[in-house]
Scaffold this active site. Structure first.
Site, PDB file in Angstrom:
ATOM      1  N   ARG A  59       0.823  -1.215   0.000  1.00 34.09           N
ATOM      2  CA  ARG A  59       0.000   0.000   0.000  1.00 34.09           C
ATOM      3  C   ARG A  59       0.856   1.264   0.000  1.00 34.09           C
ATOM      4  NH1 ARG A  59      -4.342  -2.347   3.373  1.00 34.09           N
ATOM      5  NH2 ARG A  59      -2.527  -2.918   4.576  1.00 34.09           N
ATOM      6  N   LYS A 160       1.409 -19.089   6.947  1.00 36.08           N
ATOM      7  CA  LYS A 160       0.497 -19.322   8.050  1.00 36.08           C
ATOM      8  C   LYS A 160       0.122 -17.998   8.693  1.00 36.08           C
ATOM      9  CE  LYS A 160       1.846 -20.643  12.353  1.00 36.08           C
ATOM     10  NZ  LYS A 160       2.332 -19.613  13.284  1.00 36.08           N
ATOM     11  N   ASP A 189       4.799 -24.108   5.863  1.00 36.38           N
ATOM     12  CA  ASP A 189       5.020 -24.240   7.292  1.00 36.38           C
ATOM     13  C   ASP A 189       6.528 -24.191   7.430  1.00 36.38           C
ATOM     14  OD1 ASP A 189       5.765 -25.337   9.791  1.00 36.38           O
ATOM     15  OD2 ASP A 189       3.752 -26.173   9.970  1.00 36.38           O
ATOM     16  N   HIS A 190       7.051 -23.116   8.002  1.00 43.22           N
ATOM     17  CA  HIS A 190       8.506 -22.935   7.890  1.00 43.22           C
ATOM     18  C   HIS A 190       9.297 -24.018   8.622  1.00 43.22           C
ATOM     19  CE1 HIS A 190       8.308 -20.873  11.808  1.00 43.22           C
ATOM     20  NE2 HIS A 190       9.604 -21.075  11.885  1.00 43.22           N
ATOM     21  N   ASP A 247      -1.206 -21.070  17.380  1.00 43.59           N
ATOM     22  CA  ASP A 247       0.020 -20.533  16.784  1.00 43.59           C
ATOM     23  C   ASP A 247       1.029 -21.639  16.454  1.00 43.59           C
ATOM     24  OD1 ASP A 247       1.712 -18.405  15.982  1.00 43.59           O
ATOM     25  OD2 ASP A 247       2.762 -18.446  17.903  1.00 43.59           O
ATOM     26  N   HIS A 252       3.367 -26.353  13.365  1.00 45.79           N
ATOM     27  CA  HIS A 252       4.753 -26.762  13.611  1.00 45.79           C
ATOM     28  C   HIS A 252       4.864 -28.065  14.420  1.00 45.79           C
ATOM     29  CE1 HIS A 252       5.247 -22.917  11.982  1.00 45.79           C
ATOM     30  NE2 HIS A 252       5.312 -22.205  13.082  1.00 45.79           N
ATOM     31  N   LYS A 352       6.114 -20.009  25.413  1.00 44.59           N
ATOM     32  CA  LYS A 352       6.968 -18.819  25.286  1.00 44.59           C
ATOM     33  C   LYS A 352       7.513 -18.438  26.661  1.00 44.59           C
ATOM     34  CE  LYS A 352       5.197 -16.910  21.062  1.00 44.59           C
ATOM     35  NZ  LYS A 352       6.081 -17.676  20.203  1.00 44.59           N
TER      36      LYS A 352
HETATM   37  C1  BG6 Z   1       5.881 -18.843  14.222  1.00 40.24           C
HETATM   38  C2  BG6 Z   1       5.024 -18.433  15.384  1.00 40.24           C
HETATM   39  O1  BG6 Z   1       5.105 -19.517  13.266  1.00 40.24           O
HETATM   40  O2  BG6 Z   1       6.914 -19.694  14.673  1.00 40.24           O
HETATM   41  C3  BG6 Z   1       5.868 -17.739  16.449  1.00 40.24           C
HETATM   42  O3  BG6 Z   1       3.994 -17.549  14.954  1.00 40.24           O
HETATM   43  C4  BG6 Z   1       7.034 -18.614  16.854  1.00 40.24           C
HETATM   44  O4  BG6 Z   1       5.089 -17.402  17.592  1.00 40.24           O
HETATM   45  C5  BG6 Z   1       7.794 -19.103  15.625  1.00 40.24           C
HETATM   46  O5  BG6 Z   1       7.885 -17.860  17.701  1.00 40.24           O
HETATM   47  C6  BG6 Z   1       8.832 -20.149  16.015  1.00 40.24           C
HETATM   48  O6  BG6 Z   1       9.665 -20.412  14.922  1.00 40.24           O
HETATM   49  P1  BG6 Z   1      11.182 -20.847  15.139  1.00 40.24           P
HETATM   50  O7  BG6 Z   1      11.689 -21.087  13.755  1.00 40.24           O
HETATM   51  O8  BG6 Z   1      11.858 -19.714  15.854  1.00 40.24           O
HETATM   52  O9  BG6 Z   1      11.154 -22.087  15.970  1.00 40.24           O
END
Ligand code: BG6
Length: 503
Positions: A59, A160, A189-190, A247, A252, A352
């Site tokens: 934007r 996500k 999904d990283h 989350d 994950h 966390k």
């Molecule tokens: C993200 C979450 O998808 O993954 C975060 O939204 C989280 O809350 C993060 O901290 C964790 O990823 P990684 O790669 O640091 O384990």
């Protein structure tokens, strides 16, 4: 250390297909912190062809030169490797900008005209807040930009959160499938970009050693831990409406669960792998409200000290409601009702503001059937654990018993350790390189198929429903910087088990 026998670069990597990568949300955090550094690493590995280009869409009123400048600054700040000026220039010279509101059809017309100048393949990347997903999908679709053409493919990467529950995930899939075909959709999904997560499959299926004992006959239980030290920071607005369960778990943690528990796929093909993952998640027992009360712990951090620094209680963080019942920690006991796993509990936990950052999968094997050494003084045979260390300090540890040297018979607990860094000279990466590259070559193995996402939500949905009904009753608390709530310890203690200590 033993011989290092491994090459640094992917052996069979070919150049990515020529394409224009269109990033929606080009001025955002994801683009700066992860996408640009990942693209730079692909340039550095020589994997992007000359015909590669990037078009940022956002934007903000700015010129292409402004965007190049911003991305160049971001690269300096977030690159995972030393930045060579010539390579950065190669990448930034290929960046262009189209300004537009995601809800404005005119923006898509401008983008379409700009893309027509490049021709070829188009890869759309939704790096926007989730609220914009539908707008962009519809905008692209209505502008007639989503169907594969004779002269080029069209693909979409979507980040996500993929929905916020089962119904919204299904709705998002319906919207996507109105304009795209499943083969064009790459749901990220990283965790699947992490080398050590991919390695679970290699470890299990490229070795003859583990698979014969990877079942209820030999495994007592499995613990999956994703512990984070980060707190909610400035994400209060998002996090308070989301919570740790949504989350982290259906995405994950379930990736780790599926990789650990799936059956061997027929081949290393996208559909074969994804079908096995969907199949095992489908076998996870759905919980009744009574099961949820008994088998799921939800907790929130109070103030404390993490890594030597004070952390305020979650409820005092910016944009968090003062009486919020959002969980920042969740632990659960899952059962997989299939032939391989019947009777083997899988314990999952994530949170966390914990004492350490550590993601591990710990597999506990059964005790030997005869206590042969029961008369040996102090002989308490230690547990046989195989520990897959996902991050940090990536590696694999096997814990077993050995004789302590000496005339008398004593038993000691020993560890055999494999550290990735001892064997592989991998250059640090963001984890997104593989994913972007795979999308550019059309390999969907490391992306979520619609049924993978939906089955994950279907396991979590009864928990969300039960929590919604009891309105935060039963929320436990833990101090920031601790190992989590006592209730999570009690969950395992009830079964005569204990979490592996985090520290
Ligand atoms: C993200 C979450 O998808 O993954 C975060 O939204 C989280 O809350 C993060 O901290 C964790 O990823 P990684 O790669 O640091 O384990």
């Amino acid at each position: 250390m033993m011989d290092t026998l491994v090459s640094e670069k992917p052996v069979a990597a070919r150049l990515a297909d020529p394409c224009t990568l269109v990033i929606f949300g080009a001025a955002g955090d994801l683009t700066k912190r992860l996408l640009i550094p990942a693209l730079y690493n692909l340039v550095n590995d020589g994997l992007l062809p000359d015909e590669f280009a990037v078009i940022g869409v956002a934007r903000a009123e700015m010129s292409a030169e402004d965007l190049r400048q911003n991305l160049g600054d971001a690269l300096k700040q977030f690159a995972t490797t030393k930045v060579a000026a010539a390579k950065a220039k190669w990448l930034l010279n290929r960046v262009d900008y189209v300004q537009g509101d995601f809800g404005d059809p005119g923006a898509y017309q401008r983008l379409k005209e700009r893309l027509a100048r490049n021709g070829g393949n188009h890869l759309f990347y939704l790096a926007t807040p989730p609220a914009a997903f539908s707008l962009v999908i519809e905008g692209l679709g209505e502008a007639g930009m989503t169907r594969d053409e004779k002269n080029g493919w069209r693909r979409l990467i979507i980040e996500k959160p993929f929905g916020t529950d089962l119904a919204s995930a299904k709705e998002l899939d319906r919207e996507l499938l109105r304009y795209f075909d499943e083969k064009q959709i790459f749901r990220i999904d990283h965790y699947l970009g992490k080398e050590t997560v991919q390695n679970i499959m290699v470890m299990r299926f490229a070795n003859g050693l583990f698979e014969p004992i990877w079942n209820r006959d030999h495994i007592d239980h499995v613990q999956i831990t994703v512990a984070e030290t980060v707190n909610v920071e400035s994400r209060g607005g998002f996090y308070d409406a989301t919570g740790a369960l949504r989350d982290m778990v259906p995405n994950h943690l379930f990736q780790l669960l599926a990789m650990t528990s799936m059956g061997p796929p027929n081949c290393f093909g996208a559909d074969a792998v994804r079908s096995e993952k969907a199949k095992v998640l489908d076998a996870v027992r759905r919980m009744t409200p009574a099961d949820v009360a008994k088998n799921v712990v939800r907790a929130q951090y109070t103030d404390g000290i993490v890594n030597g620094k004070p952390v305020v209680a979650y409820r005092e963080a910016p944009d968090v409601a003062p009486h919020s019942t959002a969980e920042t920690y969740v632990a659960m006991r899952l059962m997989i009702d299939n032939w391989r796993w019947a009777g083997v509990p899988f314990y999952l936990r994530t949170g966390k503001a914990l004492a350490v950052r550590k993601s591990i999968i710990a597999i506990k094997f059964r005790q030997p059937p005869i206590a042969l050494f029961r008369d040996v003084p102090e002989a308490i045979p230690a547990d046989n654990f195989l520990v897959l260390r996902i991050q940090p300090d990536e590696g694999v540890t096997l814990e077993f018993n050995a004789k302590v040297p000496g005339e008398d018979m004593r038993i000691g607990h020993v560890r055999m350790d494999f550290q990735y860094r001892d064997y592989f000279r991998a250059s640090p990466s963001t984890g997104y390189e593989t994913l972007i590259y795979d999308c550019m070559i059309g390999d969907q193995t490391l992306f979520q198929r619609a049924d993978n996402v939906e089955v994950g939500w279907s396991v979590v949905q009864p928990i969300l429903d039960a929590w919604r009904r009891n309105k935060g009753k039963g929320l436990a608390f833990y101090q920031a910087g601790s190992e989590g709530p006592a209730e999570a310890d009690a969950l395992l203690a009830r079964d005569g088990r204990a979490w592996r200590p985090l520290t």
